[in-house]
Design an enzyme around this catalytic site. Structure first.
Site, mmCIF file in Angstrom:
data_model
loop_
_atom_site.group_PDB
_atom_site.id
_atom_site.type_symbol
_atom_site.label_atom_id
_atom_site.label_comp_id
_atom_site.label_asym_id
_atom_site.label_seq_id
_atom_site.Cartn_x
_atom_site.Cartn_y
_atom_site.Cartn_z
ATOM 1 N N PRO A 2 46.486 -33.663 131.985
ATOM 2 C CA PRO A 2 45.116 -33.479 131.501
ATOM 3 C C PRO A 2 44.090 -33.682 132.611
ATOM 4 C CG PRO A 2 46.296 -35.247 130.331
ATOM 5 C CD PRO A 2 47.001 -34.969 131.607
ATOM 6 N N GLU A 3 43.321 -32.658 132.825
ATOM 7 C CA GLU A 3 42.143 -32.759 133.679
ATOM 8 C C GLU A 3 40.937 -32.588 132.750
ATOM 9 O OE1 GLU A 3 42.558 -30.318 137.235
ATOM 10 O OE2 GLU A 3 44.718 -30.297 136.969
#
Length: 271
Positions: A2-3
């Site tokens: 996850p960014e």
DNA sequence: TTAGGCCTGCAC
DNA sequence: GTGCAGGCCTAA
């Protein structure tokens, strides 16, 4: 995993499940997933989360009395919203049972992520945002003007979260490709108009990904277990050896700061 | 600035 | 079995 876009999608998909719904119970299944491990999570019972705030990759859940839970998803973290009577998935570390008869569950096989408890949102933001740069969605050229007086290479700086918060390996490569900047470009030698192109590219890439629900390479899912669809729109990440979609030349794969890095040696000249 | 460590799961 | 992965911290 996850960014920024994935955390934003988690935030958006979480809100309708969570906001204003009283918490019936909290269960910490793995003590060391929480900081501090002795935090009084039980004090959330009877309260409801009423607001969410994301900054970079950090997600704050704020309760009606100010108690705040910070979630960081690390590499493999996810937030699941499921029926309270559904079976517990492996690597579930925290479980919130809600009055809606649904659970919010924090799960993270690799445990690079975690949860942090704060008595107040103010305490959380002081502690958590102090070292972070501006959020990548709102960063401006002015925020990066001080780069002229600093050393460093472009990609490591963008990954560091101190200049800009929210970018990880995927979106740095995508933004640099779009802005035609070399990952090892010295930050003090970026011409003003190129800096403008960088800021614009960061925003463009992130906004496009958010519209697609983020990037799912393998694990990432939103709280409803839906994957993101941005992977098919990636121009650089994961495409080493394949033709550049702009000039047709072969994209090159290298290691930068220990991270897999893909760029176009023709379009992204080092200056 | 780089290397290693933290963890698990998956492709090979 | 080995190597690799979207993050991030520490130490050398």
């Amino acid at each position: 995993m996850p960014e920024l876009p994935e955390v934003e999608e988690v935030r958006r998909s979480l809100e309708p499940e969570l906001l204003g719904v009283p918490i019936l119970s909290v269960e910490l299944l793995r003590g060391d997933f929480l900081t501090p491990p002795t935090a009084p999570l039980k004090k959330l019972v009877g309260h409801a989360f009423v607001r969410t705030v994301r900054h970079g990759k950090k997600l704050f859940l704020i309760a009606d009395d100010g108690q705040t839970l910070l979630i960081h998803l690390g590499m493999s973290g996810r937030v699941d919203c499921v029926a309270s009577d559904s079976s517990l998935a492996k690597h579930t570390h925290v479980r919130f049972a809600l009055a809606s008869k649904r659970d919010m569950r924090l799960r993270d096989p690799r445990r690079f992520g975690g949860a942090w408890y704060y008595q107040t949102f103010e305490a959380a933001r002081v502690r958590e945002l102090g070292a972070l740069g501006p959020d990548a969605l709102v960063v401006t050229v002015q925020h990066l003007a001080h780069w002229k007086q600093t050393r460093g290479r472009l990609k490591p700086r963008l990954l560091g979260q101190k200049d800009v918060a929210g970018l990880g390996n995927i979106y740095v490569d995508e933004a640099l490709w779009l802005a035609r900047l070399h990952p090892l470009q010295r930050v003090d030698r970026i011409a003003p108009e190129r800096l403008g192109a960088l800021v614009a590219a960061i925003r463009t890439v992130l906004e496009q990904s958010i519209r697609s629900g983020g990037t799912t390479l393998r694990d990432y899912r939103n709280v409803a277990d839906q994957p993101g669809e941005f992977a098919r729109q990636l121009q650089a990440y994961g495409r080493a050896g394949l033709p550049c979609l702009r000039c047709g030349g072969a994209l090159r794969g290298v290691q930068v700061a220990g991270r897999t890095t893909v760029f176009c040696p023709v379009c992204q000249r080092r200056r």
